[in-house]
Design a protein around this motif. Structure first.
Motif, PDB file in Angstrom:
ATOM      1  N   GLN A 277     112.718 -82.322  47.529  1.00 39.97           N
ATOM      2  CA  GLN A 277     113.033 -81.213  48.428  1.00 39.97           C
ATOM      3  C   GLN A 277     111.922 -80.168  48.440  1.00 39.97           C
ATOM      4  OE1 GLN A 277     116.157 -80.440  50.555  1.00 39.97           O
ATOM      5  NE2 GLN A 277     114.225 -79.572  51.279  1.00 39.97           N
ATOM      6  N   LEU A 294     113.547 -92.733  51.724  1.00 34.67           N
ATOM      7  CA  LEU A 294     114.479 -92.367  50.666  1.00 34.67           C
ATOM      8  C   LEU A 294     115.786 -93.121  50.845  1.00 34.67           C
ATOM      9  CD1 LEU A 294     114.063 -88.469  50.796  1.00 34.67           C
ATOM     10  CD2 LEU A 294     112.959 -90.022  49.193  1.00 34.67           C
ATOM     11  N   GLU A 296     119.788 -93.725  50.955  1.00 34.79           N
ATOM     12  CA  GLU A 296     120.774 -92.818  51.558  1.00 34.79           C
ATOM     13  C   GLU A 296     121.327 -91.817  50.546  1.00 34.79           C
ATOM     14  OE1 GLU A 296     123.700 -95.111  53.585  1.00 34.79           O
ATOM     15  OE2 GLU A 296     122.275 -95.933  55.041  1.00 34.79           O
ATOM     16  N   GLN A 298     119.780 -90.448  48.014  1.00 30.69           N
ATOM     17  CA  GLN A 298     118.795 -89.375  47.828  1.00 30.69           C
ATOM     18  C   GLN A 298     118.650 -88.526  49.091  1.00 30.69           C
ATOM     19  OE1 GLN A 298     118.474 -92.413  46.290  1.00 30.69           O
ATOM     20  NE2 GLN A 298     118.865 -91.355  44.356  1.00 30.69           N
ATOM     21  N   GLN A 299     118.821 -89.130  50.254  1.00 24.15           N
ATOM     22  CA  GLN A 299     118.809 -88.343  51.486  1.00 24.15           C
ATOM     23  C   GLN A 299     119.932 -87.312  51.492  1.00 24.15           C
ATOM     24  OE1 GLN A 299     118.592 -90.596  55.162  1.00 24.15           O
ATOM     25  NE2 GLN A 299     117.341 -92.193  54.212  1.00 24.15           N
ATOM     26  N   VAL A 305     116.229 -80.717  55.872  1.00 23.43           N
ATOM     27  CA  VAL A 305     115.222 -81.687  56.311  1.00 23.43           C
ATOM     28  C   VAL A 305     114.358 -81.005  57.370  1.00 23.43           C
ATOM     29  CG1 VAL A 305     114.783 -83.934  57.343  1.00 23.43           C
ATOM     30  CG2 VAL A 305     116.788 -83.610  55.865  1.00 23.43           C
ATOM     31  N   LEU A 311     113.550 -89.149  58.043  1.00 22.79           N
ATOM     32  CA  LEU A 311     114.090 -89.843  56.889  1.00 22.79           C
ATOM     33  C   LEU A 311     114.467 -91.272  57.259  1.00 22.79           C
ATOM     34  CD1 LEU A 311     116.501 -87.155  55.352  1.00 22.79           C
ATOM     35  CD2 LEU A 311     114.117 -87.611  54.747  1.00 22.79           C
ATOM     36  N   SER A 313     115.747 -95.059  55.227  1.00 23.58           N
ATOM     37  CA  SER A 313     116.093 -95.672  53.949  1.00 23.58           C
ATOM     38  C   SER A 313     115.116 -96.775  53.591  1.00 23.58           C
ATOM     39  CB  SER A 313     117.518 -96.216  53.991  1.00 23.58           C
ATOM     40  OG  SER A 313     117.666 -97.144  55.046  1.00 23.58           O
TER      41      SER A 313
END
Length: 432
Positions: A277, A294, A296, A298-299, A305, A311, A313
């Motif tokens: 982040q 990343l 899902e 970790q998203q 964002v 983003l 996966s």
């Protein structure tokens, strides 16, 4: 070709304990051998079977799944403040004391890695090889079960590296220190391999640690300086089955930056070691397009964002890399070699094992930068990314590395040499 009958195709077994990232780099060579008419099998623990068959190869499940990662996670939770784990990449003379090396081999590498990963499959793998009678066994460098099974069945055998040869370097350090300080103390690795080889009716020799020869797709400029002979192989990226997303059909309109921190960190280990982040926040005002790969989970942990970030996966790196101006990565060999094969400068944020060394070597070539441990803040990543984008020397150095990699033999080119070496070593125990 080699074998019992003139003109008969070779039988080749690839061996890896159940670790997906170790297997993926083997796939292009396995395809090349099949395309040349040879019979190919991939032997591993049952957990890896779907990954093997998903690559279009024939799986041979042997033994039981290992518990390596569960045991290591449990051990860390029991003693989080214990001594730092043994570092296979350690190369500083002042750190390579006999006490340190002995502890590494006797207390960590043999019992906690190699035994746990290999013991569950040695007997069944050897039984299979004795039945199928391969001419050549190719094993990744921690799958010593492959070397034992090859020797027990009379096959030639080769290590196939997936990164820098830290295995051979550390073994050299250990043997040198043992000879100097404790020559009468047992060699922990030889002791373990001797016992396992005896169980299947064969004996220990040093080729069980090194193969008759070693296949290596590390370009010479990144390779460790070791007194070993390596069979060079061009790295061909393979990340498993993949689909090209529509947004990747057209070129980017601004510098595209890939942020990828590897799959092992979330699938096998305890997560990322860098503040994702914070990094995205500090890059938010730059006129760039960030592709952040990343999972899902970790998203979902991100609280914001930025508008310049996409983003995903998963995206096939070999398709994404040619469109990138730079990459921020963890230094895993699959990512490093994929990006290097497309001439992309790299900002490496390493955590362990080979990652810091690969990052240092890229930096030494001028093809990237490395930021270690707690220094990998959003502000520091922003600063170094701007250096990569603003100084064309990084792109030029990355292009030179790409050209070096493209001069290496392809998997198809290597097949005749593998046939020759197999004919030379089959039934013997010498190294080469």
């Amino acid at each position: 070709m080699t074998g019992d009958q003139p003109g008969r195709p070779m039988r080749v077994v690839f061996v890896t304990y159940a670790e997906k990232t170790h297997f993926l780099g083997m796939v292009p060579l396995a395809w090349a051998l099949r395309n040349a008419g040879h019979e190919v099998r991939v032997a591993s623990q049952p957990e890896l079977s779907d990954v093997i068959t998903g690559a279009g190869l024939t799986a041979v499940p042997v033994g039981k799944d290992h518990m390596l990662h569960r045991l290591l996670t449990h051990a860390e939770s029991l003693d989080p403040d214990g001594p730092a784990p043994f570092d296979m990449a350690e190369n500083r003379p002042e750190m390579l004391t006999w006490e340190y090396l002995r502890r590494g081999y006797h207390d960590e590498l043999v019992p906690w890695w190699w035994r746990v990963a290999n013991d569950p499959m040695i007997v069944e793998l050897t039984d299979f090889c004795r039945h199928w009678k391969p001419d050549l066994v190719i094993w990744e460098p921690a799958s010593y079960a492959g070397a034992i099974a090859a020797k027990a069945s009379g096959a030639a055998h080769a290590r196939m590296l997936w990164s820098l040869d830290l295995f051979a370097r550390m073994r050299g350090h250990y043997l040198t220190a043992r000879q100097r300080h404790a020559p009468h103390e047992p060699d922990a690795m030889a002791q373990w391999l001797t016992a396992r080889a005896a169980k299947v009716g064969t004996t220990f020799s040093e080729d069980l640690t090194s193969g008759h020869f070693t296949i290596d797709y590390t370009p010479t400029s990144l390779r460790l300086d070791l007194p070993h002979t390596y069979l060079p192989l061009r790295y061909i990226p393979y990340n498993g089955t993949a689909v090209i997303p529509p947004w990747l059909h057209t070129p980017p309109t601004k510098p595209r930056i890939c942020l990828t921190l590897g799959t092992s960190a979330t699938e096998r280990l305890d997560g990322y070691s860098v503040p994702v982040q914070d990094i995205l926040t500090h890059l938010a005002d730059l006129d760039i397009e960030i592709i952040a790969t990343l999972p899902e989970k970790q998203q979902a942990e991100l609280h914001h964002v930025p508008a310049n970030t996409r983003l995903v996966s998963f995206v096939p790196l070999h398709a994404l890399a040619p469109t990138c101006s730079a990459v921020i990565d963890h230094g895993g060999p699959g990512t490093v070699f994929t990006m290097a094969s497309h001439g992309v400068p790299q900002l490496v944020l390493p955590k362990l094992f080979d990652e810091p060394v690969l990052g240092d070597h890229l930096t030494g070539l001028g093809a990237g930068l490395v930021v270690r441990g707690g220094e990998a803040t959003g502000a520091r990543v922003r600063e170094d990314l701007l250096r990569l984008l603003g100084d064309p020397s990084y792109t030029h150095a990355a292009a030179r590395l790409r050209e070096e990699m493209h001069t290496m033999p392809t998997p198809n080119d290597l097949v005749p040499e593998l046939e020759r070496l197999t004919a030379h070593h089959r039934g013997g125990t010498g190294t080469g």
